[in-house]
Design a protein around this motif. Sequence first.
Motif, PDB file in Angstrom:
ATOM      1  N   SER A 125       0.789  -1.506  -0.091  1.00 27.81           N
ATOM      2  CA  SER A 125      -0.164   0.383  -0.050  1.00 27.81           C
ATOM      3  C   SER A 125       1.293   0.899  -0.052  1.00 27.81           C
ATOM      4  CB  SER A 125      -0.813  -0.001   1.311  1.00 27.81           C
ATOM      5  OG  SER A 125      -0.474   0.602   2.045  1.00 27.81           O
ATOM      6  N   VAL A 126       2.121   1.420   0.540  1.00 34.14           N
ATOM      7  CA  VAL A 126       2.276   2.851   0.549  1.00 34.14           C
ATOM      8  C   VAL A 126       3.430   2.824  -0.673  1.00 34.14           C
ATOM      9  CG1 VAL A 126       4.980   3.837   1.511  1.00 34.14           C
ATOM     10  CG2 VAL A 126       3.077   2.199   3.341  1.00 34.14           C
ATOM     11  N   LEU A 152      -3.646  -4.526  -8.423  1.00 31.31           N
ATOM     12  CA  LEU A 152      -3.907  -3.121  -7.042  1.00 31.31           C
ATOM     13  C   LEU A 152      -5.396  -3.403  -6.936  1.00 31.31           C
ATOM     14  CD1 LEU A 152      -0.435  -1.010  -7.997  1.00 31.31           C
ATOM     15  CD2 LEU A 152      -1.137  -2.795  -5.696  1.00 31.31           C
ATOM     16  N   MET A 153      -6.031  -3.315  -7.966  1.00 30.99           N
ATOM     17  CA  MET A 153      -7.462  -2.866  -7.763  1.00 30.99           C
ATOM     18  C   MET A 153      -7.820  -4.013  -7.255  1.00 30.99           C
ATOM     19  SD  MET A 153      -9.729  -0.910  -8.190  1.00 30.99           S
ATOM     20  CE  MET A 153      -9.655  -0.242 -10.177  1.00 30.99           C
ATOM     21  N   GLU A 154      -7.464  -4.945  -7.091  1.00 32.65           N
ATOM     22  CA  GLU A 154      -8.423  -6.453  -7.048  1.00 32.65           C
ATOM     23  C   GLU A 154      -7.746  -6.586  -4.798  1.00 32.65           C
ATOM     24  OE1 GLU A 154      -6.793 -10.054  -8.792  1.00 32.65           O
ATOM     25  OE2 GLU A 154      -8.311  -9.260 -10.787  1.00 32.65           O
ATOM     26  N   GLU A 155      -6.640  -5.775  -4.824  1.00 32.80           N
ATOM     27  CA  GLU A 155      -6.190  -6.358  -3.195  1.00 32.80           C
ATOM     28  C   GLU A 155      -6.603  -5.500  -2.361  1.00 32.80           C
ATOM     29  OE1 GLU A 155      -3.783  -7.725  -1.046  1.00 32.80           O
ATOM     30  OE2 GLU A 155      -4.132  -8.521  -2.994  1.00 32.80           O
ATOM     31  N   PHE A 156      -6.566  -3.765  -2.751  1.00 33.20           N
ATOM     32  CA  PHE A 156      -7.177  -2.911  -2.108  1.00 33.20           C
ATOM     33  C   PHE A 156      -8.337  -2.235  -2.375  1.00 33.20           C
ATOM     34  CE2 PHE A 156      -2.627  -2.719  -2.701  1.00 33.20           C
ATOM     35  CZ  PHE A 156      -2.115  -2.260  -1.006  1.00 33.20           C
ATOM     36  N   GLN A 182      -5.835   2.659 -14.589  1.00 36.92           N
ATOM     37  CA  GLN A 182      -4.567   3.620 -13.852  1.00 36.92           C
ATOM     38  C   GLN A 182      -5.486   4.517 -12.719  1.00 36.92           C
ATOM     39  OE1 GLN A 182      -0.459   3.299 -14.696  1.00 36.92           O
ATOM     40  NE2 GLN A 182      -0.841   4.965 -13.865  1.00 36.92           N
ATOM     41  N   ALA A 183      -5.806   4.961 -13.653  1.00 38.01           N
ATOM     42  CA  ALA A 183      -6.343   6.616 -13.274  1.00 38.01           C
ATOM     43  C   ALA A 183      -7.416   5.841 -12.288  1.00 38.01           C
ATOM     44  CB  ALA A 183      -6.835   7.453 -14.599  1.00 38.01           C
TER      45      ALA A 183
END
Length: 192
Positions: A125-126, A152-156, A182-183
């Motif tokens: 996340s960082v 990242l979308m799936e994870e967060f 990405q946006a």
Amino acid sequence: MTIKELFIASNEMEREVVEQIADDQWALMMPEKITRRPMALFEVVRYHVWDSAWIPDGLAGRTIEEVGDRHEHLLELASGELKRNFGRYTQRAVDAVRGLTDLDRIVHLTYGDFPAREYLQHNVSVRAFWSYDIAKLIGADFTMAEDVVRALMEEFSPVVEGYRKMGLFPPEVEVPSDASPQARLLAMVGRD
């Protein structure tokens, strides 16, 4: 993409961005909506060197008391030493993650005990999103690979509001409906 692969990809993105920092850019100030207090770029990178140094110890199950102040000298690194040390300690962190076989292993942090999988998520996340922040600050191009954006979308997506409540993500940013993946990802975590 597994959380281990996402951690490694996030570290690689950050390494690529840090390599682009010019000598006269270290004193640039990071956006406070991201850092939550005034922080110069060199402080952010220095913190990430220190944080990377802890990852092998954390994944090995060592406590803060066991490690002691072994890594504290890294919080004193001068800007001229940051790139070299960033690469060295990031590689050690990546090697430790590659060797991790038990994602349920407990990692002892200053803010509690967490399964290794969740610890890796905290780090991703960082690293992933601050890579974007640093690139934007120094005027570098920043494009994530499609599979990284998707991962990242799936994870967060399921946890973004929890991270926001902890103060780790700023409020979501509005983007047009035809925005790129990405946006949309960056807007979800408060980046414009």
